[in-house]
Design a protein around this motif. Structure first.
Motif, PDB file in Angstrom:
ATOM      1  N   VAL A  73       0.963  -1.235  -0.001  1.00 58.16           N
ATOM      2  CA  VAL A  73       0.028   0.051   0.054  1.00 58.16           C
ATOM      3  C   VAL A  73       0.812   1.136   0.014  1.00 58.16           C
ATOM      4  N   TRP A  74       2.007   1.049   0.810  1.00 62.67           N
ATOM      5  CA  TRP A  74       2.779   2.285   0.942  1.00 62.67           C
ATOM      6  C   TRP A  74       3.411   2.747  -0.238  1.00 62.67           C
ATOM      7  N   ALA A  75       4.063   1.489  -1.082  1.00 64.49           N
ATOM      8  CA  ALA A  75       4.783   1.671  -2.084  1.00 64.49           C
ATOM      9  C   ALA A  75       3.665   2.285  -3.384  1.00 64.49           C
ATOM     10  N   GLN A  76       2.575   1.970  -3.445  1.00 64.92           N
ATOM     11  CA  GLN A  76       1.550   2.536  -4.213  1.00 64.92           C
ATOM     12  C   GLN A  76       1.374   3.964  -4.083  1.00 64.92           C
ATOM     13  N   TYR A 209       8.763  15.794   7.465  1.00 61.14           N
ATOM     14  CA  TYR A 209       7.770  16.726   7.397  1.00 61.14           C
ATOM     15  C   TYR A 209       7.220  17.064   5.949  1.00 61.14           C
ATOM     16  N   GLY A 210       7.649  16.538   5.093  1.00 59.70           N
ATOM     17  CA  GLY A 210       6.892  16.876   3.657  1.00 59.70           C
ATOM     18  C   GLY A 210       6.015  16.039   3.107  1.00 59.70           C
ATOM     19  N   GLU A 211       5.837  14.715   3.747  1.00 63.37           N
ATOM     20  CA  GLU A 211       4.673  13.957   3.058  1.00 63.37           C
ATOM     21  C   GLU A 211       3.493  14.354   2.887  1.00 63.37           C
ATOM     22  N   PHE A 212       2.622  14.458   1.939  1.00 65.26           N
ATOM     23  CA  PHE A 212       1.276  14.737   1.446  1.00 65.26           C
ATOM     24  C   PHE A 212       1.116  16.297   1.484  1.00 65.26           C
ATOM     25  N   VAL A 213       2.149  16.998   1.660  1.00 62.37           N
ATOM     26  CA  VAL A 213       2.300  18.389   1.466  1.00 62.37           C
ATOM     27  C   VAL A 213       1.782  19.062  -0.029  1.00 62.37           C
ATOM     28  N   GLU A 214       2.379  18.214  -0.957  1.00 60.69           N
ATOM     29  CA  GLU A 214       2.097  18.405  -2.158  1.00 60.69           C
ATOM     30  C   GLU A 214       1.427  17.101  -2.830  1.00 60.69           C
ATOM     31  N   THR A 215       0.910  16.974  -4.132  1.00 54.25           N
ATOM     32  CA  THR A 215       0.394  15.885  -4.846  1.00 54.25           C
ATOM     33  C   THR A 215       1.244  14.896  -5.044  1.00 54.25           C
ATOM     34  N   LYS A 216       2.586  15.324  -5.178  1.00 54.22           N
ATOM     35  CA  LYS A 216       3.642  14.089  -5.471  1.00 54.22           C
ATOM     36  C   LYS A 216       4.694  14.096  -4.447  1.00 54.22           C
ATOM     37  N   GLU A 217       5.295  12.788  -4.413  1.00 54.72           N
ATOM     38  CA  GLU A 217       6.400  12.706  -3.479  1.00 54.72           C
ATOM     39  C   GLU A 217       7.539  12.483  -4.210  1.00 54.72           C
ATOM     40  N   ILE A 231       5.703   9.298  13.369  1.00 55.17           N
ATOM     41  CA  ILE A 231       5.301  10.290  14.372  1.00 55.17           C
ATOM     42  C   ILE A 231       5.340  11.567  13.894  1.00 55.17           C
ATOM     43  N   LYS A 232       5.861  12.038  12.508  1.00 56.08           N
ATOM     44  CA  LYS A 232       5.502  13.156  11.746  1.00 56.08           C
ATOM     45  C   LYS A 232       4.309  12.896  10.713  1.00 56.08           C
ATOM     46  N   ASN A 233       4.375  13.524   9.488  1.00 56.20           N
ATOM     47  CA  ASN A 233       3.207  13.499   8.785  1.00 56.20           C
ATOM     48  C   ASN A 233       2.788  12.250   8.510  1.00 56.20           C
ATOM     49  N   ALA A 234       3.480  11.350   7.900  1.00 55.52           N
ATOM     50  CA  ALA A 234       2.989   9.768   7.500  1.00 55.52           C
ATOM     51  C   ALA A 234       2.303   9.005   8.594  1.00 55.52           C
ATOM     52  N   GLY A 235       2.210   9.333   9.832  1.00 58.15           N
ATOM     53  CA  GLY A 235       1.676   8.546  10.644  1.00 58.15           C
ATOM     54  C   GLY A 235       0.338   8.980  11.075  1.00 58.15           C
ATOM     55  N   GLY A 236      -0.126  10.171  10.558  1.00 60.89           N
ATOM     56  CA  GLY A 236      -1.227  10.889  10.645  1.00 60.89           C
ATOM     57  C   GLY A 236      -1.804  11.195  12.178  1.00 60.89           C
ATOM     58  N   GLU A 277      -2.957   0.419  13.753  1.00 62.71           N
ATOM     59  CA  GLU A 277      -2.592   1.846  13.985  1.00 62.71           C
ATOM     60  C   GLU A 277      -1.776   2.512  12.692  1.00 62.71           C
ATOM     61  N   LEU A 278      -0.936   1.649  12.117  1.00 67.56           N
ATOM     62  CA  LEU A 278      -0.154   1.886  10.999  1.00 67.56           C
ATOM     63  C   LEU A 278      -1.029   2.000   9.908  1.00 67.56           C
ATOM     64  N   TYR A 279      -2.045   1.272   9.556  1.00 64.69           N
ATOM     65  CA  TYR A 279      -2.870   1.533   8.360  1.00 64.69           C
ATOM     66  C   TYR A 279      -3.640   2.477   8.467  1.00 64.69           C
ATOM     67  N   MET A 280      -4.265   2.894   9.767  1.00 66.11           N
ATOM     68  CA  MET A 280      -5.030   4.049  10.384  1.00 66.11           C
ATOM     69  C   MET A 280      -4.348   5.435  10.061  1.00 66.11           C
ATOM     70  N   GLY A 281      -3.037   5.214  10.560  1.00 70.08           N
ATOM     71  CA  GLY A 281      -2.348   6.430  10.317  1.00 70.08           C
ATOM     72  C   GLY A 281      -2.254   6.949   9.055  1.00 70.08           C
ATOM     73  N   LEU A 282      -1.729   5.995   8.038  1.00 70.89           N
ATOM     74  CA  LEU A 282      -1.589   6.182   6.812  1.00 70.89           C
ATOM     75  C   LEU A 282      -3.013   6.903   6.153  1.00 70.89           C
ATOM     76  N   PHE A 283      -4.016   6.189   6.557  1.00 66.83           N
ATOM     77  CA  PHE A 283      -5.379   6.519   5.980  1.00 66.83           C
ATOM     78  C   PHE A 283      -5.719   7.945   6.309  1.00 66.83           C
ATOM     79  N   PHE A 284      -5.456   8.444   7.619  1.00 65.73           N
ATOM     80  CA  PHE A 284      -5.642   9.785   8.379  1.00 65.73           C
ATOM     81  C   PHE A 284      -4.817  10.799   7.820  1.00 65.73           C
TER      82      PHE A 284
END
Length: 420
Positions: A73-76, A209-217, A231-236, A277-284
């Motif tokens: 999921v993360w890779a996608q 600190y950069g994940e999901f701030v833009e539409t691309k990574e 416990i920064k952006n990517a964990g929601g 929590e890792l799945y939920m974190g990514l979702f949120f």
């Protein structure tokens, strides 16, 4: 608001004006948030996530379907060939170090093209901490290309890259510096330049600190490897520990061998109940990052109205969640952080004071009333007690809670006769 928190009228009036200034930026943030949320949702759907993925494993953790699918999921989501998402990573620095030790070998050369990296990575590279087992101790060479006027020096980068360079390292966020954070497009330009000079070079990005701030990574514009903290952006704000590495499959595999042991890699590792929590974190994460961005934009507008130097400005395009605030003297730094702490949902009664924090070369004052210790997707403010006396603010699980913290910080400064 004054039914619950006592805030002076001049501060409330400034808040109303700041909210008016922020409207356009808030709308832009909502568009990015929606796109990223749909991207995450599509990955969950494509990988047929179900209750069975949230189970636990113990011991060796062989055949943990939840762990293995989370990597997919993360890779996608990140446009990568492979990913390694684990609660075993203790922090962002540990995750970055695992990636560096995983792919670099004695005699290799690492070239940082964003100047000197963040303080806590110095002992990993060997800039400091002699004898600790740094990359330098293992014969990995290090060099860097300074920034030019606080921006990437593309010409100098092109000249510095030759056949001797194994890895080009990019720090996306600013760390404790006032230079702008990097856009994904800027990172893509670096990738193009260095690959043309040396097609074998590995481009690694500290994506904290950069994940999901833009539409691309960065992995979607040529980066071979990215790493960050959960416990920064990517964990929601839901993941309670952990980190991720994503990128080229062969490189991620080497990182997995470093995290566990050669020959076992990603095939082992009990999840101990962390999968949910890792799945939920990514979702949120996309929504939470959007809230953190709104918080940063608002704080920038509010304190600019009070007459302080802020970077980025409220109407600038952002590439990470970090907001810098020039408070001009140590007393204001401490008062601001104490005000932020006073509005925190956890440990609001504590009074932050400067202390000798491990990994830093000066005393640091830190406001961090968080549900997860050290989480910087939850609102935090920290400042090294050194000139030019800037505070670095990041996070905010929701905008409204961050807003009251920002107002209480102003009130704390006002009560001490420090607010401009």
């Amino acid at each position: 608001m004054n039914d619950l928190f006592k805030i002076d009228k001049r501060i409330l009036d400034a808040s109303d004006k700041a909210l008016e200034l922020c409207k356009e930026q808030f709308e832009n943030i909502e568009k990015i948030t929606e796109y990223n949320q749909l991207k995450v949702q599509k990955a969950f759907i494509d990988n047929r996530i179900s209750e069975s993925h949230f189970g636990t494993s113990t011991g060796y953790g062989y055949g943990d379907m939840g762990r293995e699918t989370l990597d997919k999921v993360w890779a996608q989501v990140f446009g990568a060939e492979s990913a390694l998402v684990r609660h075993n990573f203790t922090c962002g620095t540990h995750t970055l170090a695992t990636a560096l030790y995983g792919v670099l070998r004695p005699g290799d050369k690492m070239l940082c093209v964003t100047g000197t990296p963040y303080d806590t990575i110095h002992s990993v590279i060997g800039i400091s901490g002699e004898g600790m087992g740094s990359l330098k101790d293992f014969g990995v060479k290090y060099d860097e290309v300074p920034l030019k006027d606080e921006k990437l020096d593309y010409d100098a980068i092109e000249k510095a890259v030759d056949d001797s360079v194994t890895m080009v390292y990019i720090q996306r966020s600013r760390g404790y510096e006032l230079r702008p954070s990097l856009s994904v497009d800027e990172i893509g330009k670096v990738c193009k330049i260095v690959k043309e000079k040396n097609s074998n070079v590995i481009v690694m990005v500290d994506n904290c600190y950069g994940e999901f701030v833009e539409t691309k990574e960065p992995t979607e514009v040529g980066a071979d490897l990215i790493a960050g903290s959960l416990i920064k952006n990517a964990g929601g704000g839901i993941a309670t520990t952990g980190g991720y590495i994503a990128g080229r499959e062969d490189l991620v595999e080497k990182c997995a061998y470093r995290l566990t042991t050669p020959g076992l890699g990603a095939e082992v590792g009990a999840t101990l109940g962390h999968n949910r929590e890792l799945y939920m974190g990514l979702f949120f994460a996309p929504h939470t990052v959007g809230e953190a961005l709104k918080s940063a934009v608002y704080i920038s507008a509010l304190y600019e109205l009070f007459g302080y130097d802020v970077t980025p400005k409220y109407n600038e395009t952002r590439h990470d969640i970090v907001q810098s605030l020039g408070l001009e003297n140590p007393e204001s730094l401490v008062a601001f952080c104490q005000g932020i702490q006073s509005g925190s949902p956890v440990d609001s009664f504590l009074l932050p004071e400067p202390w000798d924090m491990p990994g830093y070369d000066s005393k640091v004052v830190m406001a961090a009333g968080a549900f997860t210790l050290g989480s910087s997707i939850e609102l935090s403010a920290d400042a090294p007690i050194r000139e030019p006396y800037y505070a670095w603010i990041q996070g905010g699980l929701n905008f409204h809670s961050a807003k009251i913290c920002a107002l209480l910080a102003a009130q704390q400064m006002e009560d001490k006769g420090l607010l401009k």
